[in-house]
Design a protein around this motif. Structure first.
Motif, PDB file in Angstrom:
ATOM      1  N   UNK A   6      54.723  45.024  50.275  1.00 48.45           N
ATOM      2  CA  UNK A   6      53.640  44.114  49.906  1.00 48.45           C
ATOM      3  C   UNK A   6      54.067  43.198  48.765  1.00 48.45           C
ATOM      4  N   UNK A   7      53.441  42.049  48.708  1.00 47.51           N
ATOM      5  CA  UNK A   7      53.647  41.122  47.604  1.00 47.51           C
ATOM      6  C   UNK A   7      52.399  40.256  47.472  1.00 47.51           C
ATOM      7  N   UNK A   8      52.313  39.554  46.348  1.00 42.96           N
ATOM      8  CA  UNK A   8      51.226  38.610  46.162  1.00 42.96           C
ATOM      9  C   UNK A   8      50.123  39.060  45.227  1.00 42.96           C
ATOM     10  N   UNK A   9      50.206  40.291  44.747  1.00 46.41           N
ATOM     11  CA  UNK A   9      49.196  40.751  43.816  1.00 46.41           C
ATOM     12  C   UNK A   9      49.340  40.075  42.464  1.00 46.41           C
ATOM     13  N   UNK A  10      48.356  40.292  41.597  1.00 44.27           N
ATOM     14  CA  UNK A  10      48.409  39.712  40.262  1.00 44.27           C
ATOM     15  C   UNK A  10      47.063  39.772  39.588  1.00 44.27           C
ATOM     16  N   UNK A  11      46.948  39.004  38.525  1.00 43.32           N
ATOM     17  CA  UNK A  11      45.715  38.923  37.752  1.00 43.32           C
ATOM     18  C   UNK A  11      45.059  37.576  38.037  1.00 43.32           C
ATOM     19  N   UNK A  12      43.782  37.608  38.341  1.00 43.41           N
ATOM     20  CA  UNK A  12      43.057  36.383  38.659  1.00 43.41           C
ATOM     21  C   UNK A  12      41.648  36.490  38.096  1.00 43.41           C
ATOM     22  N   UNK A  13      41.077  35.366  37.756  1.00 39.57           N
ATOM     23  CA  UNK A  13      39.704  35.362  37.265  1.00 39.57           C
ATOM     24  C   UNK A  13      38.733  35.474  38.436  1.00 39.57           C
ATOM     25  N   UNK A  14      37.559  35.975  38.138  1.00 36.74           N
ATOM     26  CA  UNK A  14      36.519  36.075  39.162  1.00 36.74           C
ATOM     27  C   UNK A  14      36.293  34.717  39.817  1.00 36.74           C
ATOM     28  N   UNK A  15      35.984  34.754  41.086  1.00 34.18           N
ATOM     29  CA  UNK A  15      35.792  33.640  42.033  1.00 34.18           C
ATOM     30  C   UNK A  15      37.103  32.974  42.419  1.00 34.18           C
ATOM     31  N   UNK A  16      38.232  33.458  41.860  1.00 39.37           N
ATOM     32  CA  UNK A  16      39.521  32.938  42.252  1.00 39.37           C
ATOM     33  C   UNK A  16      39.993  33.512  43.567  1.00 39.37           C
TER      34      UNK A  16
END
Length: 126
Positions: A6-16
């Motif tokens: 898997x790849x593509x995870x991370x930290x994102x703000x809500x509604x992102x």
């Protein structure tokens, strides 16, 4: 033996948005039912989405319907999870899984899946 990465995870703000990818080894990827599951701290692994090998049918857990989309590219041996309108409660480790026998009736359960990836962390901040 099938390997899933898997790849593509991370930290994102809500509604992102985020798009997860899962690259699979194996010469018969096109015959696998593929699924995404997630596990938040202190909680059991939860079904998120699955896609059928034969006609591309999909299933989703109610909490992600209308926000997440599962898709696959058999030419690239890859399954994707497009996640839009993310919420803090979507925070979890996301795993992809392969059912090499292509079961569909039980595809929302982790039981039929034969191979699992190592997981990718998704964190949604409020």
């Amino acid at each position: 033996q099938v390997q899933l990465v898997e790849s593509g995870g991370g930290v994102v703000q809500a509604v992102g948005s985020l798009r997860l990818s899962c690259a699979a080894s194996g010469r018969t990827f096109s015959r696998y039912t593929m699924g995404w599951f997630r596990q938040a701290p202190g909680r059991e692994r939860e079904f998120v989405a699955t896609i059928n090998w034969s006609d591309g049918s999909t299933k989703y857990v109610d909490s992600v319907k209308g926000r997440f989309t599962i898709s696959r590219d058999n030419g690239k041996n890859t399954v994707y999870l497009q996640m839009n309108s993310l919420k803090p409660e979507d925070t979890a480790v996301y795993y992809c899984a392969a059912d090499i026998f292509g079961a569909w009736g039980t595809a929302a359960s982790p039981d039929p899946y034969d191979y699992w990836g190592q997981g990718t962390q998704v964190t949604v901040s409020s």
